[in-house]
Design a protein around this motif. Sequence first.
Motif: not given
Length: 162
Positions: A36-43
């Motif tokens: 969830q944390a990574l998806f928020a800023a996924a390039p």
Amino acid sequence: MKKVVISLFVILAATSFAMAEEAGCEAFKWPVTREQALFAAAPETPSGTMLAVGAAADLALVPVDKAGFAVPPERAPASDTFGAVASVEVPPEGAIQISLSGEAWVDVVQDGHAIKSAGYSGVKTCPGIRKSVRFKLAPGPATVQFSGAKKADLKVAVLAPE
């Protein structure tokens, strides 16, 4: 009597649905907070790219017939769906966990063979994450295939299992 039975059925169904909604992300077999944390800023990332273990990507999918799969997907995708192929370098421990934001099938191919998953967890009530699949692989290069997606983008996280 018929009205009472129908009313009880409606109450039971509504209660079950409410309980499923409350379960949300907690219903996964393992924690998905990292995803969830990574998806928020996924390039934004094109199909055919290298996925890094410990990171997420907002993968641009292509029509499934243009995805260029290394081996046919385990589940044959419908012709009007989307897919992508990416690569990953499997760490020495050999275990990876691939989590997806939406509906899609994921296959991992190593040495020309599709590898069966070692574990799966899917939840429809968790905002932003739909499924997480674990694989036990040999260290080294592997191909990850995504197929059957109904939309042309998919957030993907590749992590070492906790």
